[in-house]
Each structure stands twice: as C-alpha cells, then as structure tokens.
Design a protein around this motif. Structure first.
Motif, PDB file in Angstrom:
ATOM      1  N   GLU A 195       0.517  -0.941   0.015  1.00 53.20           N
ATOM      2  CA  GLU A 195      -0.120  -0.089   0.137  1.00 53.20           C
ATOM      3  C   GLU A 195       0.920   1.060  -0.019  1.00 53.20           C
ATOM      4  O   GLU A 195       1.984   1.043   0.795  1.00 53.20           O
ATOM      5  CB  GLU A 195      -0.320   0.025   1.094  1.00 53.20           C
ATOM      6  N   VAL A 196       0.092   2.232  -0.429  1.00 55.43           N
ATOM      7  CA  VAL A 196       0.901   4.149  -0.468  1.00 55.43           C
ATOM      8  C   VAL A 196      -0.169   4.303   0.597  1.00 55.43           C
ATOM      9  O   VAL A 196      -1.697   4.453   0.590  1.00 55.43           O
ATOM     10  CB  VAL A 196       1.577   3.972  -1.607  1.00 55.43           C
ATOM     11  N   ALA A 197       0.443   4.653   1.969  1.00 57.82           N
ATOM     12  CA  ALA A 197      -0.503   5.789   2.530  1.00 57.82           C
ATOM     13  C   ALA A 197       0.218   7.314   2.728  1.00 57.82           C
ATOM     14  O   ALA A 197       1.238   7.231   3.248  1.00 57.82           O
ATOM     15  CB  ALA A 197      -0.037   5.402   4.239  1.00 57.82           C
ATOM     16  N   PRO A 198      -0.426   7.758   1.481  1.00 61.24           N
ATOM     17  CA  PRO A 198       0.128   9.240   1.588  1.00 61.24           C
ATOM     18  C   PRO A 198      -0.873   9.778   3.252  1.00 61.24           C
ATOM     19  O   PRO A 198      -1.784   9.497   3.713  1.00 61.24           O
ATOM     20  CB  PRO A 198      -1.183  10.462   0.487  1.00 61.24           C
ATOM     21  N   HIS A 241       7.099   2.919  -8.017  1.00 61.12           N
ATOM     22  CA  HIS A 241       8.334   2.559  -7.704  1.00 61.12           C
ATOM     23  C   HIS A 241       7.315   1.251  -7.093  1.00 61.12           C
ATOM     24  O   HIS A 241       8.343   0.107  -7.228  1.00 61.12           O
ATOM     25  CB  HIS A 241       8.728   3.490  -6.470  1.00 61.12           C
ATOM     26  N   LEU A 242       6.663   0.690  -6.536  1.00 60.51           N
ATOM     27  CA  LEU A 242       6.075  -0.764  -5.901  1.00 60.51           C
ATOM     28  C   LEU A 242       5.863  -1.341  -6.988  1.00 60.51           C
ATOM     29  O   LEU A 242       5.585  -2.519  -6.998  1.00 60.51           O
ATOM     30  CB  LEU A 242       4.844  -0.392  -5.075  1.00 60.51           C
ATOM     31  N   CYS A 243       5.638  -0.924  -8.347  1.00 54.95           N
ATOM     32  CA  CYS A 243       5.449  -1.670  -9.513  1.00 54.95           C
ATOM     33  C   CYS A 243       6.611  -1.991 -10.308  1.00 54.95           C
ATOM     34  O   CYS A 243       5.985  -3.206 -10.825  1.00 54.95           O
ATOM     35  CB  CYS A 243       4.202  -1.017 -10.500  1.00 54.95           C
ATOM     36  N   ASP A 244       7.967  -1.454 -10.115  1.00 50.49           N
ATOM     37  CA  ASP A 244       9.330  -1.617 -10.753  1.00 50.49           C
ATOM     38  C   ASP A 244       9.685  -3.614 -10.752  1.00 50.49           C
ATOM     39  O   ASP A 244       8.880  -3.776  -9.315  1.00 50.49           O
ATOM     40  CB  ASP A 244      10.053  -1.298 -10.320  1.00 50.49           C
ATOM     41  N   PRO A 245       9.148  -3.749 -11.677  1.00 47.36           N
ATOM     42  CA  PRO A 245       9.571  -5.119 -11.217  1.00 47.36           C
ATOM     43  C   PRO A 245      11.263  -5.790 -10.839  1.00 47.36           C
ATOM     44  O   PRO A 245      11.413  -6.741 -10.239  1.00 47.36           O
ATOM     45  CB  PRO A 245      10.081  -5.136 -13.537  1.00 47.36           C
TER      46      PRO A 245
END
Ligand SMILES: NC(=O)c1ccc[n+]([C@@H]2O[C@H](COP(=O)([O-])OP(=O)(O)OC[C@H]3O[C@@H](n4cnc5c(N)ncnc54)[C@H](O)[C@@H]3O)[C@@H](O)[C@H]2O)c1
Length: 274
Positions: A195-198, A241-245
C-alpha cells in the motif's frame, strides 16, 4: 516482469508489457497514477463512477504517449460490475498485472452525528470496493498463472486517528490489514501486495474539504513536520516504485508518505484548536 535480472531493466519503460487497472481513475490521484504508469510503458485501464464523457479529455491527453488505454464506468461497490469490468479489460488489453484499488470517498462528520448510510457508504467504497477489484483481478492472474502487483491506496489516517472522519479512518485501517493478509496468501504466486499511504495531498478528497474551509488548509499544513503538502504526482511515483519489476521483495508493506504527520499528536487536537 524479469525476476532474475532486475539490473537489466530500462527504467524509462520498465512497465512495458504490463496492464494497469486503476479504480477512481478520474480522480486527482488516480489520474496521476495513470499518467505515471503509462509513461513507463504500461497499458492503462481506468474505471470510475463518472460517465464515460468525463474521461474523454483525459484519455485524449494520455493517448499521445502511444500507450493503449480504456475507460469503463463502474461502481466499485458492485461486485458483479467490477468482475465484468475486469473481463472487458482482459479482452481488450490483456489480464491486468498492476492492480491499483484507489477509489474512495470521505464523510466529514463527528461519530455521534454519523448516519448508518454515511458509515456504510465510506466502508462500501473504500474497503469493499478495494476488495472487489483486488479479488477479481487476482483471480484472472491466477487463471493465467501470471505474477503481478497490487498497490492499495491507503492513507495516513489508517496509521493515526483523525477526528471527524471515523468511517474513513476505519475503512483505511481495515484496508491495511487486508493488504497484509493478501500479501501472505499470494506471495507464493509472485503476486506482491503493498500500500501507499499518503498524508495531506493538495488535491482530491482533502482539497475538496479545504475548499469548503480554507482556514483548515492553513492549520493542517502547520501540523505537517516537513511543512509541505503532497502532490498527486508524488503519490504516483511511489506507486510506480512498488510496481517496478526490480522491486521483488517488498510485500505486505506500507509506504507511509505523510511528512511525519502520523508521528505527531496533531491529529487528535480538539475541534476548537483546528
Ligand atoms: N487527497 C488526499 O489528501 C489523500 C490522502 C490520503 C489518501 N488518499 C487516497 O487517495 C485515493 C484517491 O483519492 P483522491 O484524493 O484522488 O480523491 P478524488 O475524489 O479526486 O478521487 C476519488 C475518485 O473515486 C471515484 N469514486 C468514488 N466512488 C466511487 C465508486 N463507488 N465507484 C468508482 N469510483 C468511485 C470518484 O468519482 C473520484 O474520481 C483515495 O483512496 C484516498 O483515500 C487521498
């Protein structure tokens, strides 16, 4: 994805061959995520409760990147609609490999004044809606035996209480635990769930509240230790960033990007101090 050679990834187009699906895709943060992921080479499927005509200008701007994209009007609270949306995306673009449950609403009202309908609406959109999309898309990944990424858009409000948005805080806290349980279940299939939590983003849901009460924007900003508000593009960057392979080990985590807000007790200030 290239699990064996992360160093060989061309970061300019590091998401080429991926298909992103984003709920709440016409919102401020959802559309910034679409731009970021399309810019890195992903095909992008947006869904939102707004009519298709609202999506046209945005898709026209996104398409010059040469990436494929589509829009579907969908209500994420409706499990069946979400399943049909994922099917249409798969037929058109391929099975979604980057799954971004982002749609949300917020009801600003003290707990004792909140109606059951208001309570359920926040929970239905923010929690049930995120579950519906994650589940439907993961089932298709599993059917194709493909790896993938889920990035929930959470909130600092899951990490620290905030007065007068009780259902929103509860929905985001539950989403945080859903993220962890799914990460544990899906790790063996190389489906990473984070998760990204802004914190305070100067757009979208928070900006709408601040438009009603501009003084609240000033007082809110004062409570952020780094003294800055977040832009939608900065949230999108963390999603990418979290999707980067090349990012192969993070799962079940939360990127808490709130400028230190949740470290303070500012969120628990009494109403008359805000
Ligand atoms: N703006 C902030 O300060 C902030 C801070 C932390 C987290 N977030 C999170 O970021 C995400 C995006 O929010 P935003 O600030 O861009 O708000 P936004 O209002 O700009 O975007 C939310 C989108 O969700 C859509 N939506 C609402 N109900 C829906 C439904 N039933 N089905 C489908 N779509 C629906 C809306 O039409 C809207 O386009 C949310 O998950 C929110 O909780 C925002």
């Amino acid at each position: 994805m290239n699990p064996t050679k992360p160093s060989s990834v061309n970061r300019d187009q590091n998401l080429a061959g991926q298909v992103a699906i984003i709920s709440g895709g016409l919102g401020d943060i959802g559309s910034a995520i679409a731009v970021e992921l399309a810019g890195r080479g992903a095909a992008v499927a947006l869904g939102d409760i707004k009519p298709a005509a609202d999506a046209r200008p945005f898709l026209d701007n996104l398409n010059p990147t040469g990436r494929r994209s589509r829009y579907d009007q969908v209500d994420v609270t409706d499990w069946q609609q979400v399943g049909q949306w994922v099917e249409r995306v798969e037929s058109d673009l391929g099975p979604p490999t980057l799954i971004i449950p982002n749609a949300a609403v917020v009801t600003l009202v003290p707990t004792c004044e909140m109606s059951p309908a208001q309570w359920s609406r926040d929970l239905r959109v923010n929690l049930d809606g995120a579950f519906h999309l994650a589940q439907a898309a993961i089932l298709r990944l599993r059917a194709h035996q493909r790896p993938g990424r889920v990035v929930f858009i959470g909130s600092w409000a899951a990490h620290s209480p905030h007065v007068h948005i009780p259902a929103y805080c509860a929905s985001k806290a539950a989403l945080r635990m859903l993220c962890k349980t799914m990460a544990l279940e899906l790790a063996e299939f190389d489906i990473l769930v984070n998760e990204v939590a802004p914190g305070y983003v100067d757009a979208g849901l928070t900006a709408a509240v601040w438009r009603e009460n501009p003084q609240l924007r000033v007082s809110s900003l004062k409570t952020v230790p780094v003294g800055r508000l977040i832009s939608p593009a900065e949230v999108a960057f963390q999603v990418a960033h979290l999707c980067d392979p090349a990012n192969r080990h993070m799962t079940g985590t939360s990127i808490l990007m709130d400028g230190g807000l949740s470290l303070t007790n500012a969120a628990t200030l009494r109403k008359d101090e805000r």
